[in-house]
Design a protein around this motif. Structure first.
Motif, PDB file in Angstrom:
ATOM      1  N   UNK A  40       0.887  -1.243   0.041  1.00 39.31           N
ATOM      2  CA  UNK A  40       0.158   0.076  -0.050  1.00 39.31           C
ATOM      3  C   UNK A  40       0.900   1.241   0.036  1.00 39.31           C
ATOM      4  N   UNK A  41       0.364   2.422  -0.505  1.00 44.59           N
ATOM      5  CA  UNK A  41       0.930   3.387  -0.420  1.00 44.59           C
ATOM      6  C   UNK A  41       1.189   4.404   0.862  1.00 44.59           C
ATOM      7  N   UNK A  42       0.183   4.075   1.674  1.00 44.44           N
ATOM      8  CA  UNK A  42       0.111   4.709   2.955  1.00 44.44           C
ATOM      9  C   UNK A  42      -0.409   3.828   3.860  1.00 44.44           C
ATOM     10  N   UNK A  43       0.361   3.624   5.238  1.00 44.02           N
ATOM     11  CA  UNK A  43      -0.195   2.862   6.257  1.00 44.02           C
ATOM     12  C   UNK A  43      -0.372   3.891   7.438  1.00 44.02           C
ATOM     13  N   UNK A  44      -1.771   3.909   7.943  1.00 47.63           N
ATOM     14  CA  UNK A  44      -2.200   4.699   8.698  1.00 47.63           C
ATOM     15  C   UNK A  44      -2.148   4.258  10.221  1.00 47.63           C
ATOM     16  N   UNK A  45      -1.549   5.282  10.875  1.00 55.41           N
ATOM     17  CA  UNK A  45      -1.511   5.098  12.597  1.00 55.41           C
ATOM     18  C   UNK A  45      -2.836   5.442  13.097  1.00 55.41           C
ATOM     19  N   UNK A  46      -3.128   4.985  14.431  1.00 57.19           N
ATOM     20  CA  UNK A  46      -4.298   5.464  14.978  1.00 57.19           C
ATOM     21  C   UNK A  46      -4.029   7.129  15.413  1.00 57.19           C
ATOM     22  N   UNK A  47      -5.158   7.789  14.835  1.00 52.65           N
ATOM     23  CA  UNK A  47      -5.129   9.128  15.189  1.00 52.65           C
ATOM     24  C   UNK A  47      -4.557   9.983  13.936  1.00 52.65           C
ATOM     25  N   UNK A  64      -8.334   8.501  11.462  1.00 50.27           N
ATOM     26  CA  UNK A  64      -8.230   7.069  11.588  1.00 50.27           C
ATOM     27  C   UNK A  64      -8.581   6.670  13.111  1.00 50.27           C
ATOM     28  N   UNK A  65      -9.308   5.607  13.236  1.00 49.09           N
ATOM     29  CA  UNK A  65      -9.228   5.080  14.432  1.00 49.09           C
ATOM     30  C   UNK A  65      -8.689   3.439  14.476  1.00 49.09           C
ATOM     31  N   UNK A  66      -7.816   3.100  15.117  1.00 48.98           N
ATOM     32  CA  UNK A  66      -7.419   1.702  15.090  1.00 48.98           C
ATOM     33  C   UNK A  66      -8.620   1.018  15.823  1.00 48.98           C
ATOM     34  N   UNK A  67      -8.924   0.076  15.354  1.00 47.62           N
ATOM     35  CA  UNK A  67     -10.229  -0.649  15.782  1.00 47.62           C
ATOM     36  C   UNK A  67     -10.069  -2.224  15.596  1.00 47.62           C
ATOM     37  N   UNK A  68      -9.068  -2.885  16.403  1.00 45.27           N
ATOM     38  CA  UNK A  68      -8.800  -4.180  16.332  1.00 45.27           C
ATOM     39  C   UNK A  68     -10.179  -5.122  17.043  1.00 45.27           C
ATOM     40  N   UNK A  69      -9.897  -6.403  16.750  1.00 45.74           N
ATOM     41  CA  UNK A  69     -11.112  -7.083  17.324  1.00 45.74           C
ATOM     42  C   UNK A  69     -11.154  -8.160  16.062  1.00 45.74           C
ATOM     43  N   UNK A  70     -12.018  -7.882  15.205  1.00 47.76           N
ATOM     44  CA  UNK A  70     -12.462  -8.741  13.900  1.00 47.76           C
ATOM     45  C   UNK A  70     -10.729  -9.188  13.495  1.00 47.76           C
ATOM     46  N   UNK A  71     -10.196  -8.287  13.240  1.00 48.13           N
ATOM     47  CA  UNK A  71      -8.586  -8.603  12.630  1.00 48.13           C
ATOM     48  C   UNK A  71      -7.695  -7.593  13.584  1.00 48.13           C
ATOM     49  N   UNK A  72      -6.501  -8.208  13.391  1.00 41.03           N
ATOM     50  CA  UNK A  72      -5.464  -7.253  14.253  1.00 41.03           C
ATOM     51  C   UNK A  72      -5.000  -5.966  13.533  1.00 41.03           C
ATOM     52  N   UNK A  73      -5.701  -5.718  12.454  1.00 41.37           N
ATOM     53  CA  UNK A  73      -5.199  -4.735  11.835  1.00 41.37           C
ATOM     54  C   UNK A  73      -6.539  -3.611  11.317  1.00 41.37           C
ATOM     55  N   UNK A  74      -7.841  -4.036  11.757  1.00 41.74           N
ATOM     56  CA  UNK A  74      -8.679  -3.238  11.406  1.00 41.74           C
ATOM     57  C   UNK A  74      -8.619  -1.717  11.850  1.00 41.74           C
ATOM     58  N   UNK A  75      -9.223  -0.805  11.069  1.00 47.38           N
ATOM     59  CA  UNK A  75      -9.287   0.568  11.207  1.00 47.38           C
ATOM     60  C   UNK A  75     -10.796   1.001  10.779  1.00 47.38           C
TER      61      UNK A  75
END
Length: 310
Positions: A129-136, A148-159
């Motif tokens: 991917x061209x950009x990897x987003x961090x939380x916030x 961007x909200x980091x929203x793990x649970x369904x997967x370890x990577x979900x945002x």
């Protein structure tokens, strides 16, 4: 319309959902109504299961819509590596030339699954991917600001992508009559899902909530838009202020009854690569690998699961 009303409307993204019947998925075009610039979220690449062939009819519907509306694509975004459909992000990048993005924790998902598939040469650094987003992290869609909200649970990577008054919550929440997402895949975490949901529900009550799937409970027509207030009051897995302990017990019990996703072992090999096929072999054909005896079967339970081996 008053000047204040016009100003408010200019900060409200125009959202168009596209329902993919075969996988019950929803992809979105999210547009700044003032500038006509937009983002495409979670686009789907069609896959004929019988012939194991891909095509772009669904993604081309989105292409036609964007072009007919005279829009310019700023971003092509995935919320996570999907296990139930192929991502069309790479195809749309080729069409529009727009950058792709996903959450930075995709690297963890890549590392888990490249071991399952035994793909030691697959880069697990998110470079697909061209950009990897961090939380916030924040970014622009035209004049609209997205967070961007980091929203793990369904997967370890979900945002979750929050664009002004619209939250794109992927597979964390379904429509209120559908509940919440499963967490029983490698890297899933039911406790994390609970906390991700609680964070989303702290958004203003009028925030529009857009989900990534709708399985049409009771046979109703597909739906994909609710509000935070509706989720708090009516979500069948959350209403009544469910505690974390009760939620985890419910969710994990429900997950034990769910069928293994039919496309998981096909889709993730594509989606770990940002929607691109594996490199063709000497004959010019791409191949998928299917690991055998790596998951617990409801018919004949294996002694060890993939999770045991990670």
């Amino acid at each position: 319309m008053s000047g204040e009303a016009r100003a408010m409307a200019s900060k409200r993204p125009a959202v168009t959902g596209f329902y993919h019947q075969d996988t019950s998925s929803i992809a979105y075009v999210v547009a700044d109504p003032v500038t006509g610039r937009c983002a495409i979220i979670d686009p789907v690449l069609d896959f004929d299961r019988a012939y194991r062939s891909t095509h772009t009819a669904f993604a081309d519907r989105m292409v036609t819509f964007v072009r007919e509306q005279g829009m310019v694509v700023d971003w092509i975004l995935d919320t996570h590596p999907h296990a139930d459909h192929f991502s069309a992000a790479a195809y749309l990048k080729d069409v529009f030339g727009a950058p792709t993005g996903i959450g930075e924790h995709v690297k963890r998902v890549q590392d888990i699954w490249r071991r399952i598939y035994h793909l030691p040469d697959l880069p697990a650094d998110g470079s697909q991917w061209d950009r990897l987003f961090k939380d916030g992290d924040r970014f622009q869609i035209g004049h609209l600001e997205a967070e961007v909200f980091f929203s793990p649970g369904h997967t370890a990577a979900s945002v979750t992508y929050v664009v002004c008054d619209a939250a794109f919550v992927h597979d964390t929440l379904f429509m209120p009559d559908g509940g919440t997402a499963r967490t029983d895949f490698p890297g899933g975490d039911t406790h994390a899902l609970y906390h991700s949901i609680q964070r989303i529900l702290t958004l203003p009550p009028e925030t529009r909530v857009y989900t990534g799937h709708d399985y049409q409970p009771g046979g109703r027509e597909p739906r994909w838009e609710s509000t935070v207030a509706e989720q708090v009051t009516h979500n069948v897995h959350l209403r009544g202020g469910v505690t974390e302990e009760a939620f985890v017990q419910m969710r994990e019990a429900r997950d034990r009854t769910l069928a293994f996703p039919a496309l998981l072992l096909d889709a993730l090999q594509i989606n770990l690569r940002g929607g691109r096929m594996p490199e063709p072999e000497a004959n010019g054909i791409s191949y998928l690998k299917i690991p055998l005896n790596q998951f617990r079967s409801t018919v004949c339970a294996a002694t060890h699961t993939v999770q045991d081996k990670l």
